[in-house]
Design an enzyme around this catalytic site. Structure first.
Site, PDB file in Angstrom:
ATOM      1  N   GLY A  46       0.848  -1.184   0.000  1.00  0.00           N
ATOM      2  CA  GLY A  46       0.000   0.000   0.000  1.00  0.00           C
ATOM      3  C   GLY A  46       0.882   1.230   0.000  1.00  0.00           C
ATOM      4  N   GLN A  51       3.132   9.946   1.172  1.00  0.00           N
ATOM      5  CA  GLN A  51       4.439   9.269   1.279  1.00  0.00           C
ATOM      6  C   GLN A  51       5.373   9.621   0.120  1.00  0.00           C
ATOM      7  OE1 GLN A  51       2.500   5.260   2.253  1.00  0.00           O
ATOM      8  NE2 GLN A  51       4.382   5.160   3.452  1.00  0.00           N
ATOM      9  N   CYS A  94       5.907  -0.023   7.661  1.00  0.00           N
ATOM     10  CA  CYS A  94       5.583   1.162   6.872  1.00  0.00           C
ATOM     11  C   CYS A  94       6.801   1.541   6.045  1.00  0.00           C
ATOM     12  CB  CYS A  94       5.188   2.319   7.794  1.00  0.00           C
ATOM     13  SG  CYS A  94       4.724   3.816   6.897  1.00  0.00           S
ATOM     14  N   LEU A  95       6.559   1.830   4.768  1.00  0.00           N
ATOM     15  CA  LEU A  95       7.672   2.186   3.880  1.00  0.00           C
ATOM     16  C   LEU A  95       8.342   3.478   4.328  1.00  0.00           C
ATOM     17  CD1 LEU A  95       6.036   1.252   0.460  1.00  0.00           C
ATOM     18  CD2 LEU A  95       7.815  -0.006   1.682  1.00  0.00           C
ATOM     19  N   HIS A 136      -4.441   1.557   7.796  1.00  0.00           N
ATOM     20  CA  HIS A 136      -3.074   2.087   7.873  1.00  0.00           C
ATOM     21  C   HIS A 136      -2.909   3.245   6.876  1.00  0.00           C
ATOM     22  CE1 HIS A 136       1.500   1.352   7.961  1.00  0.00           C
ATOM     23  NE2 HIS A 136       1.342   2.101   6.869  1.00  0.00           N
ATOM     24  N   GLU A 137      -3.412   3.062   5.644  1.00  0.00           N
ATOM     25  CA  GLU A 137      -3.269   4.112   4.616  1.00  0.00           C
ATOM     26  C   GLU A 137      -4.143   5.321   4.927  1.00  0.00           C
ATOM     27  OE1 GLU A 137      -0.833   3.643   2.931  1.00  0.00           O
ATOM     28  OE2 GLU A 137      -0.681   1.466   2.953  1.00  0.00           O
ATOM     29  N   HIS A 140      -2.530   7.572   7.227  1.00  0.00           N
ATOM     30  CA  HIS A 140      -1.554   8.456   6.567  1.00  0.00           C
ATOM     31  C   HIS A 140      -2.229   9.733   6.054  1.00  0.00           C
ATOM     32  CE1 HIS A 140       2.304   6.382   6.431  1.00  0.00           C
ATOM     33  NE2 HIS A 140       1.780   5.281   5.917  1.00  0.00           N
TER      34      HIS A 140
HETATM   35  O1  GNR Z   1       3.933  -2.522   2.626  1.00  0.00           O
HETATM   36  C1  GNR Z   1       3.279  -2.384   3.670  1.00  0.00           C
HETATM   37  N1  GNR Z   1       2.945  -3.482   4.408  1.00  0.00           N
HETATM   38  C2  GNR Z   1       2.050  -3.437   5.470  1.00  0.00           C
HETATM   39  C3  GNR Z   1       1.989  -4.555   6.289  1.00  0.00           C
HETATM   40  C4  GNR Z   1       1.102  -4.573   7.356  1.00  0.00           C
HETATM   41  C5  GNR Z   1       0.280  -3.510   7.586  1.00  0.00           C
HETATM   42  C6  GNR Z   1       0.339  -2.382   6.780  1.00  0.00           C
HETATM   43  C7  GNR Z   1       1.223  -2.350   5.724  1.00  0.00           C
HETATM   44  S1  GNR Z   1       1.273  -0.946   4.699  1.00  0.00           S
HETATM   45  C8  GNR Z   1       2.925  -1.024   4.127  1.00  0.00           C
HETATM   46  C9  GNR Z   1       3.173   0.032   3.081  1.00  0.00           C
HETATM   47  C10 GNR Z   1       2.969   1.410   3.681  1.00  0.00           C
HETATM   48  O2  GNR Z   1       3.756   1.948   4.411  1.00  0.00           O
HETATM   49  N2  GNR Z   1       1.859   2.021   3.408  1.00  0.00           N
HETATM   50  O3  GNR Z   1       1.589   3.213   3.934  1.00  0.00           O
HETATM   51 NI    NI Z   2       2.704   3.327   5.789  1.00  0.00          NI
END
Ligand code: GNR
Ligand code: NI
Length: 172
Positions: A46, A51, A94-95, A136-137, A140
């Site tokens: 995601g 980001q 999270c990236l 999670h997104e 953000h």
């Molecule tokens: O790549 C991602 N893996 C992930 C694994 C578990 C819960 C959420 C994520 S999102 C993350 C990519 C990211 O940072 N998205 O904002």
């Molecule tokens: Ni993230």
């Protein structure tokens, strides 16, 4: 499509509240394509627009398993319309916070309303990894990071580590 740089903690932009997308036009679709390329290259499942430094309420996602065909999703102006009372725990990453992982508890299922890449209104019920990743997104888009859901002790430790890394990178 262009691969873009991913912002890393403690980048202040990651704390911005993103603005709604007013019109789903070619520029928005272009941004979505750049986000998908950046997400696949990372690799991640995601990515929110902020980001890559764009404070717009949009995200891309692909939670297909490796043995499945790719399933890119573009989600614009998402609204969570309901949340299940049951929670589930996933180990999140999270990236923008590379190589740090922690368990986060969130509603196990959600209902979502959003615009797709054609600007059409859509509704979706999500569970499992998709539900977790969408939340999670959407965090953000509101300047919230998954480390905001863990203990202050752990969060402070992560913040310190990334502040130090940024300081060292600046000097070299
Ligand atoms: O790549 C991602 N893996 C992930 C694994 C578990 C819960 C959420 C994520 S999102 C993350 C990519 C990211 O940072 N998205 O904002
Ligand atoms: Ni993230």
């Amino acid at each position: 499509m262009t691969k873009r740089d991913i912002l890393i903690l403690p980048e202040a932009k990651l704390r911005l509240v993103s603005d709604p997308v007013e019109r789903v036009d070619d520029a928005v679709r272009q941004l979505a394509d750049d986000m998908l390329e950046t997400m696949y290259a990372a690799p991640g499942i995601g990515l929110a627009a902020i980001q890559i430094g764009e404070p717009r309420r949009m995200l891309v996602m692909d939670v297909a398993r490796e043995d499945e065909d790719p399933d890119p999703m573009v989600v614009i102006n998402p609204e969570i319309v309901w949340e299940s009372p049951e929670l589930s725990v996933y180990q999140e990453g999270c990236l923008s916070i590379p190589e740090y992982y922690a368990d986060v508890e969130r509603p196990a299922r959600i209902g979502l309303r959003f615009l797709d890449r054609e600007g059409a209104e859509r509704e979706l019920e999500a569970d499992g990894l998709l539900a977790t990743c969408l939340q999670h997104e959407i965090d953000h888009l509101n300047g919230v990071l998954f480390i905001d859901h863990i203990s202050k002790l752990k969060r402070d430790r992560v913040m310190k580590k990334f502040q130090k890394q940024a300081r060292l990178a600046e000097k070299s």
